[in-house]
Design an enzyme around this catalytic site. Structure first.
Site, PDB file in Angstrom:
ATOM      1  N   PHE A 124       0.822  -1.222  -0.100  1.00 14.14           N
ATOM      2  CA  PHE A 124       0.096   0.016  -0.039  1.00 14.14           C
ATOM      3  C   PHE A 124       0.876   1.261   0.069  1.00 14.14           C
ATOM      4  O   PHE A 124       1.647   1.332   0.706  1.00 14.14           O
ATOM      5  CB  PHE A 124      -0.888  -0.103   1.429  1.00 14.14           C
ATOM      6  CG  PHE A 124      -1.987   1.190   1.237  1.00 14.14           C
ATOM      7  CD1 PHE A 124      -3.136   1.053   0.340  1.00 14.14           C
ATOM      8  CD2 PHE A 124      -1.700   2.126   1.991  1.00 14.14           C
ATOM      9  CE1 PHE A 124      -3.909   2.110   0.208  1.00 14.14           C
ATOM     10  CE2 PHE A 124      -2.708   3.205   1.821  1.00 14.14           C
ATOM     11  CZ  PHE A 124      -3.856   3.006   1.011  1.00 14.14           C
ATOM     12  N   ASP A 195       2.244  -4.369   8.952  1.00 15.26           N
ATOM     13  CA  ASP A 195       1.060  -3.705   8.925  1.00 15.26           C
ATOM     14  C   ASP A 195      -0.061  -4.687   8.556  1.00 15.26           C
ATOM     15  O   ASP A 195      -0.008  -5.709   7.772  1.00 15.26           O
ATOM     16  CB  ASP A 195       1.515  -2.777   7.346  1.00 15.26           C
ATOM     17  CG  ASP A 195       0.079  -2.204   7.296  1.00 15.26           C
ATOM     18  OD1 ASP A 195      -1.090  -2.393   7.536  1.00 15.26           O
ATOM     19  OD2 ASP A 195      -0.082  -1.183   6.326  1.00 15.26           O
ATOM     20  N   TYR A 220     -10.851   0.432  10.947  1.00 15.86           N
ATOM     21  CA  TYR A 220     -12.034   1.034  10.122  1.00 15.86           C
ATOM     22  C   TYR A 220     -12.445   0.044   9.028  1.00 15.86           C
ATOM     23  O   TYR A 220     -13.352   0.305   8.368  1.00 15.86           O
ATOM     24  CB  TYR A 220     -11.765   2.480   9.528  1.00 15.86           C
ATOM     25  CG  TYR A 220     -10.616   2.863   8.839  1.00 15.86           C
ATOM     26  CD1 TYR A 220     -10.424   2.319   7.526  1.00 15.86           C
ATOM     27  CD2 TYR A 220      -9.562   3.640   9.443  1.00 15.86           C
ATOM     28  CE1 TYR A 220      -9.547   2.761   6.806  1.00 15.86           C
ATOM     29  CE2 TYR A 220      -8.420   3.962   8.552  1.00 15.86           C
ATOM     30  CZ  TYR A 220      -8.459   3.488   7.080  1.00 15.86           C
ATOM     31  OH  TYR A 220      -7.382   3.768   6.562  1.00 15.86           O
ATOM     32  N   LYS A 221     -11.501  -1.042   8.596  1.00 13.51           N
ATOM     33  CA  LYS A 221     -11.755  -2.013   7.893  1.00 13.51           C
ATOM     34  C   LYS A 221     -12.593  -3.233   8.435  1.00 13.51           C
ATOM     35  O   LYS A 221     -13.563  -2.829   9.113  1.00 13.51           O
ATOM     36  CB  LYS A 221     -10.574  -2.435   6.967  1.00 13.51           C
ATOM     37  CG  LYS A 221      -9.714  -1.408   6.454  1.00 13.51           C
ATOM     38  CD  LYS A 221      -8.632  -1.737   5.742  1.00 13.51           C
ATOM     39  CE  LYS A 221      -7.702  -0.638   5.180  1.00 13.51           C
ATOM     40  NZ  LYS A 221      -8.140   0.025   3.944  1.00 13.51           N
ATOM     41  N   ARG A 369     -11.786  -5.566  -6.191  1.00 13.75           N
ATOM     42  CA  ARG A 369     -12.030  -6.152  -5.004  1.00 13.75           C
ATOM     43  C   ARG A 369     -12.976  -6.421  -4.264  1.00 13.75           C
ATOM     44  O   ARG A 369     -14.312  -5.677  -4.297  1.00 13.75           O
ATOM     45  CB  ARG A 369     -10.939  -5.429  -4.027  1.00 13.75           C
ATOM     46  CG  ARG A 369      -9.746  -4.940  -4.315  1.00 13.75           C
ATOM     47  CD  ARG A 369      -8.934  -4.496  -3.217  1.00 13.75           C
ATOM     48  NE  ARG A 369      -9.352  -3.210  -2.377  1.00 13.75           N
ATOM     49  CZ  ARG A 369      -9.036  -2.535  -1.464  1.00 13.75           C
ATOM     50  NH1 ARG A 369      -7.851  -2.920  -0.948  1.00 13.75           N
ATOM     51  NH2 ARG A 369      -9.712  -1.514  -1.037  1.00 13.75           N
TER      52      ARG A 369
END
Lengths: 410, 410
Positions: A124, A195, A220-221, A369
């Site tokens: 990312f 991560d 938040y995922k 995705r």
């Protein structure tokens, strides 16, 4: 496999009850919980209580009486079992990017003659940007070494200062063997920062057992903490004493309200805090984390794989002749909790799906995705999703979105 | 002066209407708005809407449809007129401590042969802690130079790398002449970062007119953004091109959703952002900032001084023989928007006041602080506050709190 079979799987699913923990929109097939999770039932009331009672009525007293002061630590302790950590090893603070900076800058500062900072290619972007910034700030001839996934181990040398690895790749969902890589890096004397953005709440993690010393992640995922909810940092008990913070704000001080003139770092995970926590977002994160309480991650994983395998199976039946190529590993053991496809028209197809109330997302280049979120996703949702994709392809409905200009946020 | 006179002042006050902008607790005299502001009317409903509709129903679409993506900039633009800045110069992001790090580290990195980093003695501790951390991280022989307030100018040399000054001192409320000091520092080639935590919303600021290039501040004190609400950073248009960020997260990238492999800084104030904003806390900050819309800061200042002068006058009448010594400047021009007193028993008196529903706060050493917040404070509130302090002293009620052990948060 028919839709009825999926319905039967749902009816007999031992995890079906967790869906009740969330307030889900009607008529929406949500496959983007890997990007922004859903609203836990009760979170709205809880946050409203924080706003109207704790802040509105309690005002400054909220820091003690509503215990805002320890919320970042309590949320960290609640998260610990989800990621295989122990009480006192996790604290919620800042954003993931800032936490990556804090861990990596502190480790690079002590890297001595070792100068290579290793990162996976296709990680990312923010992870690499942050490393570039640290290298430039320190000015000590560190070099960013961007290595293909398969060459991480062979690229380790005695000049490697640090590895920053994302456990589950955000595009493909491919998952590293964290235990193995951690062991290898540590044997090579290389500190490794993990991560966990696409792992925590998605796959079982055993940070302590795997010897992981440093990790960060967002809430938040999969963790359902709300938009931009507070990130977390993990330092193992074994590494904590060796670690000295570089963002040395008052919340990391050994005697915060003594207001001493000089800095002394806290001897707890508080040393990863910096300034005053953003309480409303932290409260969101806390609620999200609690949506995992008493849910064994092994059960989450089992359902995640069943849903994912169903998705792949149906997609291959219905979609492969339309140019959908699986971008995620077929081997379930190497996959996180998402299914990605390459498709040249991925962006248009994504927009067409959104118009049909199916929400995946799109990532450059050409990747569609679909996040798999077992706490609230049903087998029929997977069935319906693939049916709608097939319909969009069968009817050519996606073509109407071909010339759509890209949004600022994808 | 009688209570009736205060009532008359309230009845004729041209700013009385702004009190309606807040949801205030009944039966509470709140003099701690300089530490945590109050709840704006409508903020609870607005934040609830963000939670239940924008997040709960909109989910990932909220980034565009509810415009979370630009909220940090829109909030910054709304704050700009309150601090004398221009659109595009302010962004809400991170905590004050982190923003101090971002500005100071970037400036110290470029300080060349200049090695002294100057800070006021008795500044809020986090400012100094952060500077210590940067000095240690950079390892380039910078030295922290802690200078008494009155000696800032005389301590400037050609070896001064940076000055970090807090406009209004958190303990005493003493205010620097920002225009004058900024001019002097800039003439000496010294970049200056202003901490506005106790200024923004408290006193008129004209950052642009005064030549201020860099500033940070919090939004949860006078600006009423809620507990720990998102901080802001200001860089003047004239300094923006010269400034390169050191916390180089994806939100500071020139092409954020291009997901480019290499870092390129944004050419806007976005370069001060790092990671994903904590949206709920940012929404709180936005509501708080909007509580100042259409309220000229000159009017705020005028009422602030009237309330403050009344407080001092009444306190001298009723309290001076009880050992209350004014810690704030008597000269109104040198004072922010708070009145502080030294008192050996300040902590016990503070606790006794809280037990009587009067909320000031206490800061080491021996300082009782009373924040003056003209948007919702009345003249009768000042009268009643001093009456209750006097009663606590007259009756000796404060003695019951003498042995109270200190809370974790003061």
């Amino acid at each position: 496999m028919k839709r009825l079979d999926c319905k039967a799987l749902d009816d007999n699913c031992p995890m079906a009850w967790t869906r009740e923990r969330f307030d889900l929109p009607d008529d929406l097939l949500y496959f983007d919980g890997n990007s922004l999770g859903v609203l836990p039932a009760g979170a709205a009331a809880d946050i409203a209580q924080t706003v109207t009672e704790e802040w509105g009525q309690g005002l400054i007293r909220g820091w003690l009486e509503a215990d805002w002061f320890t919320l970042a630590r309590r949320a960290g302790d609640a998260l610990a079992p989800v990621i295989g950590a122990t009480e006192g090893e996790v604290v919620l603070t800042d954003s993931t990017s800032v936490n990556i900076f804090k861990l990596c800058a502190a480790l690079m500062k002590k890297s001595g003659q070792r100068k290579h900072v290793m990162m996976e290619k296709d990680n990312f972007p923010t992870d690499g940007y942050i490393l570039e910034g640290i290298i430039d700030l320190l000015g000590r001839d560190h070099e960013l070494q961007i290595v293909p996934r398969t060459e991480i181990v062979s690229a380790l040398t005695e000049n490697t200062a640090l590895a920053l690895l994302t456990h589950v790749n955000y595009r493909t969902g491919e998952m590293f063997d964290m235990a193995d890589l951690t062991r290898t890096c540590r044997l090579a004397g290389v500190p490794i920062v993990w991560d966990l953005c696409h792992s925590a709440g998605a796959v079982p993690l055993r940070l302590n057992d795997w010897g992981v010393e440093y990790a960060v992640g967002c809430t938040y995922k999969f963790l359902n903490g709300g938009p931009g909810s507070t990130s977390y940092a993990y330092i193992s008990r074994t590494a904590l004493d060796r670690f000295s913070p570089v963002l040395t704000g008052w919340f990391s001080h050994a005697n915060q309200f003594g207001f001493e003139e000089g800095y002394r770092e806290a001897d707890s995970i508080n040393k990863m805090q910096v300034g005053t926590p953003q309480v409303l977002s932290l409260r969101g994160a806390y609620n999200g984390i609690m949506s995992y309480s008493d849910v064994p991650m092994e059960n989450v994983r089992e359902k995640s794989l069943k849903l994912s395998n169903l998705f792949i199976e149906l997609a291959e039946e219905r979609l492969s002749h339309y140019g959908f190529d699986l971008a995620s590993p077929r081997d379930a053991q190497k996959r996180g909790s998402q299914i990605s496809f390459y498709h040249d028209e991925g962006y248009a197809i994504c927009q067409a799906l959104i118009a049909r109330n199916v929400i995946p997302d799109y990532r450059e280049p050409h990747i569609l995705r679909f996040g798999i979120t077992p706490l609230y996703m049903r087998y029929v949702d997977v069935w319906d999703c693939v049916e709608i994709i097939a319909d969009i392809m069968d009817t050519g409905a996606w073509r109407a979105f071909q010339s759509a200009s890209r949004s600022a946020v994808t």
